[in-house]
Design a protein around this motif. Structure first.
Motif, short mmCIF file in Angstrom:
data_model
loop_
_atom_site.label_atom_id
_atom_site.label_comp_id
_atom_site.label_asym_id
_atom_site.label_seq_id
_atom_site.Cartn_x
_atom_site.Cartn_y
_atom_site.Cartn_z
N ASP A 1 13.00 0.11 -3.25
CA ASP A 1 13.96 -0.77 -2.96
C ASP A 1 15.25 -0.54 -3.39
O ASP A 1 16.17 -1.26 -2.91
CB ASP A 1 13.32 -2.05 -3.33
CG ASP A 1 13.11 -1.91 -4.99
OD1 ASP A 1 13.12 -0.89 -5.73
OD2 ASP A 1 12.63 -3.13 -5.63
N TRP B 1 4.75 0.34 -7.82
CA TRP B 1 5.98 0.56 -8.28
C TRP B 1 6.05 0.16 -9.93
O TRP B 1 6.68 0.91 -10.50
CB TRP B 1 6.68 -0.71 -7.55
CG TRP B 1 7.39 -0.31 -6.09
CD1 TRP B 1 7.17 0.87 -5.88
CD2 TRP B 1 8.08 -1.38 -5.37
NE1 TRP B 1 7.59 0.78 -4.49
CE2 TRP B 1 8.31 -0.50 -4.14
CE3 TRP B 1 8.70 -2.67 -5.46
CZ2 TRP B 1 9.01 -1.27 -3.13
CZ3 TRP B 1 9.52 -3.00 -4.35
CH2 TRP B 1 9.79 -2.18 -3.15
N GLU B 2 5.01 -0.74 -10.24
CA GLU B 2 5.19 -0.99 -11.77
C GLU B 2 4.23 0.15 -12.30
O GLU B 2 4.98 0.35 -13.45
CB GLU B 2 4.34 -2.27 -12.05
CG GLU B 2 5.11 -3.64 -11.58
CD GLU B 2 6.38 -3.71 -12.22
OE1 GLU B 2 6.42 -3.34 -13.47
OE2 GLU B 2 7.50 -4.10 -11.81
N THR C 1 7.63 -11.74 3.22
CA THR C 1 8.63 -12.60 2.81
C THR C 1 9.64 -13.01 4.03
O THR C 1 9.84 -12.00 4.90
CB THR C 1 9.59 -12.21 1.52
OG1 THR C 1 8.72 -11.67 0.46
CG2 THR C 1 10.69 -13.24 1.14
N GLN D 1 8.05 0.42 5.71
CA GLN D 1 7.29 0.60 4.44
C GLN D 1 5.86 1.14 4.73
O GLN D 1 5.18 2.14 4.36
CB GLN D 1 7.13 -0.65 3.58
CG GLN D 1 6.50 -0.39 2.26
CD GLN D 1 7.21 0.53 1.14
OE1 GLN D 1 7.09 1.82 1.40
NE2 GLN D 1 7.86 0.09 0.34
N SER E 1 0.58 -7.82 -0.91
CA SER E 1 1.74 -8.51 -1.12
C SER E 1 2.26 -9.15 0.16
O SER E 1 2.49 -8.39 1.48
CB SER E 1 2.93 -7.84 -1.56
OG SER E 1 2.57 -7.03 -2.82
N PHE F 1 10.47 -6.32 2.17
CA PHE F 1 9.19 -7.24 2.47
C PHE F 1 9.35 -8.21 3.52
O PHE F 1 8.42 -9.02 3.52
CB PHE F 1 8.74 -7.96 1.22
CG PHE F 1 8.39 -7.12 0.11
CD1 PHE F 1 6.91 -6.70 -0.17
CD2 PHE F 1 9.27 -6.29 -0.88
CE1 PHE F 1 6.70 -5.56 -1.19
CE2 PHE F 1 8.74 -5.52 -1.86
CZ PHE F 1 7.53 -5.25 -2.12
N ARG G 1 3.60 -3.32 -4.88
CA ARG G 1 4.41 -3.76 -6.14
C ARG G 1 3.72 -3.30 -7.19
O ARG G 1 4.31 -2.59 -8.48
CB ARG G 1 4.57 -5.27 -6.20
CG ARG G 1 5.35 -5.82 -5.26
CD ARG G 1 5.71 -7.47 -5.37
NE ARG G 1 6.50 -8.11 -4.30
CZ ARG G 1 7.58 -7.84 -4.02
NH1 ARG G 1 8.47 -7.43 -4.91
NH2 ARG G 1 8.33 -8.72 -2.94
N SER H 1 4.32 5.29 -4.03
CA SER H 1 5.17 4.05 -4.05
C SER H 1 5.93 3.97 -2.75
O SER H 1 6.91 2.82 -2.94
CB SER H 1 5.77 4.33 -5.48
OG SER H 1 6.78 5.60 -5.05
N ASP I 1 -1.28 -2.51 -2.50
CA ASP I 1 -0.50 -3.34 -3.30
C ASP I 1 0.84 -2.51 -3.89
O ASP I 1 0.82 -2.03 -4.99
CB ASP I 1 -1.00 -3.99 -4.29
CG ASP I 1 -0.36 -5.20 -5.32
OD1 ASP I 1 0.75 -5.11 -5.07
OD2 ASP I 1 -0.92 -5.89 -5.93
N ASP J 1 12.60 -9.15 -8.73
CA ASP J 1 11.47 -10.07 -8.83
C ASP J 1 11.62 -11.13 -9.57
O ASP J 1 10.31 -11.69 -10.07
CB ASP J 1 10.12 -9.14 -8.71
CG ASP J 1 9.82 -8.34 -7.68
OD1 ASP J 1 10.43 -8.42 -6.50
OD2 ASP J 1 9.10 -7.40 -7.93
#
Length: 486
Positions: free
Chosen positions: A154, A221-222, A6, A134, A3, A170, A218, A150, A216, A482
């Motif tokens: 957040d 997390w999913e 940002t 992180q 990822s 991020f 994210r 994980s 990755d 997101d």
């Protein structure tokens, strides 16, 4: 990380867009670059969008662990004053522990921030955790286990009452510092960030010497969110609670997907054992092998006795190592990591296990009542039909309930073991009377969730709360994550 990072400004705009409004945001600011950048970024973004129904306040925790910390807190106060942001300094008072100072400081910090949020009228807290934090966390956890972590969440619910969000998770520290330099804003460098006695400092130096392994986060997390959702469904279909102290997994539940069983049994072990963390990998492999095996019998792990029978797997706290809790008038505390007790009597009370008393017969005054949560409507309290009125009786939504005996249709040894680990309240060596017991509020406490609950575990924890006839956890103060509406 796969990822991409940002930009700090983009991260803050996305964050504010995702928030439910109106909102009063408490910024936890230490004076370091990350939290200083966070408060300036938020102030600029909110100034550029005056229609937002949002406001800022801030708090600095002075841990009192090194010389100069009080002066630094005052510097931060001056910065906030220049920005027109209400600010308060919260000091960690009292004697500090000789060992485990970092963990103790973290506990104190979040308690003080929550109190500051209440005092300033804030309904959520934000911290300046970054992508660098992180990466360090993932590296440290990767050294301990091969399982995909994980990392830092957040969003975390603290003490069942207040969400802590991390909008810069991020964004990189380098980009935040570039933003501050461009505005001529200085920050405070904490000398402990260079102390190699701390694992995080050593890890940070290792990462600076070479590129981090791509992860990755994210996707992780999913995956965790999906597992939490499936685990919540598993609870509904395959788990029953008896008398608030005895869990039962139905035989079909033990034949479910291993990942779901790993997740659910690990967290149930922590809950019934009163432990803040799930058992380690080696211990979990033992539990899973036992639960899915063909042989009936008992085993103990994580302070929990697992009793495998033809009608399922029973879980209860083992009857060893249960220490008494003494509470003076007005005090509250957590007993054995499993029950929160608030003493509203005018006398000192003692909470101990039934097994330490002269009889194992349940005492009908040790009631479990759903907590009084002012923000929750009566219709959502979930306690009208199946609240646990006392530990001696089965709950009214239990299919095994009967008026003629204690746990009559349950395995006698399992039920007796569970009752022996139940809390008994006394004062001056005598059990409390029913009238007095009403003033000693006793509620279930979930050690792995009730202090710090990540949003990844929220679905499962909330379903477990319903099973125990507890009020639901406070919902996320977000309308999207997101960019996806929630």
């Amino acid at each position: 990380m796969s990822s991409e990072a940002t930009s700090p400004r983009e991260a803050i705009v996305q964050f504010l867009t995702s928030l439910q409004s109106p909102a009063c945001i408490l910024v936890a600011i230490s004076g370091g670059s990350d939290s200083t950048g966070l408060i300036l970024l938020l102030a600029e973004a909110m100034k550029a969008a005056p229609d937002l129904e949002m406001s800022l306040c801030a708090a600095t925790v002075d841990h009192g662990l090194r010389a100069g910390s009080a002066d630094e807190a005052r510097e931060v106060a001056a910065l906030c004053a220049s920005l027109g942001i209400p600010h308060m300094i919260a000091r960690w008072q009292g004697e500090k522990p000789k060992t485990g100072i970092m963990a103790a400081a973290r506990e104190a910090r979040y308690s003080l921030l929550a109190d500051a949020a209440e005092a300033l009228g804030a309904n959520l807290i934000v911290t300046g955790h970054t992508l660098d934090d992180q990466r360090e966390t993932l590296r440290m956890r990767g050294m301990r286990t091969e399982q995909l972590s994980s990392g830092i969440a957040d969003a975390v619910l603290f003490d069942r009452r207040l969400w802590i969000l991390r909008p810069l998770l991020f964004a990189t520290r380098a980009d935040i510092r570039a933003f501050l330099r461009a505005r001529g804003v200085r920050w405070i460098d904490d000398p402990s960030n260079e102390d190699i006695r701390y694992e995080r400092v050593r890890t940070r130096r290792q990462l600076s010497a070479g590129p981090a392994m791509p992860t990755d986060i994210r996707a992780a997390w999913e995956e965790r969110l999906t597992l939490s959702s499936r685990a919540g469904e598993w609870l509904d279909r395959h788990f029953q609670l008896h008398g608030g102290v005895l869990g039962q997994v139905m035989p079909e539940g033990l034949r479910q997907d291993r990942a779901v069983l790993d997740y659910t049994l690990g967290r149930l072990t922590a809950v019934f054992g009163g432990q803040p963390f799930v058992p380690g990998r080696v211990q979990m492999d033992r539990i899973l092998a036992f639960a899915s095996g063909s042989g009936l019998g008992r085993m103990t792990a994580g302070r929990v006795v697992f009793d495998l029978r033809r009608d399922g797997l029973y879980l209860a706290r083992e009857n060893r190592g249960i220490m008494p809790l003494v509470l003076r008038p007005g005090e509250a505390g957590v007993w054995d990591g499993r029950f929160r007790v608030e003493n509203r009597l005018g006398t000192t009370i003692s909470v101990e296990a039934q097994t330490t008393r002269s009889s194992l017969i349940p005492v009908p005054v040790t009631g479990i009542q759903p907590p009084r949560v002012g923000a929750v409507n009566d219709s959502s309290m979930r306690n009208e039909s199946c609240a646990l009125k006392n530990l001696g009786a089965l709950n009214s939504c239990d299919k095994h309930r009967n008026e003629g005996g204690w746990g009559k249709h349950l395995p006698k040894a399992a039920w007796k073991r569970a009752i022996a680990s139940a809390p008994a309240l006394s004062s001056d060596g005598a059990y409390l009377s029913p009238k007095s017991a009403l003033l000693a509020e006793l509620t279930p406490y979930f050690a792995p969730f009730d202090r710090f609950l990540t949003r990844f575990d929220f679905i499962f924890a909330d379903r477990l709360s319903a099973v125990f006839a507890m009020a639901p956890y406070a919902g996320l103060p977000l309308r999207s994550i997101d960019g996806k509406t929630i």
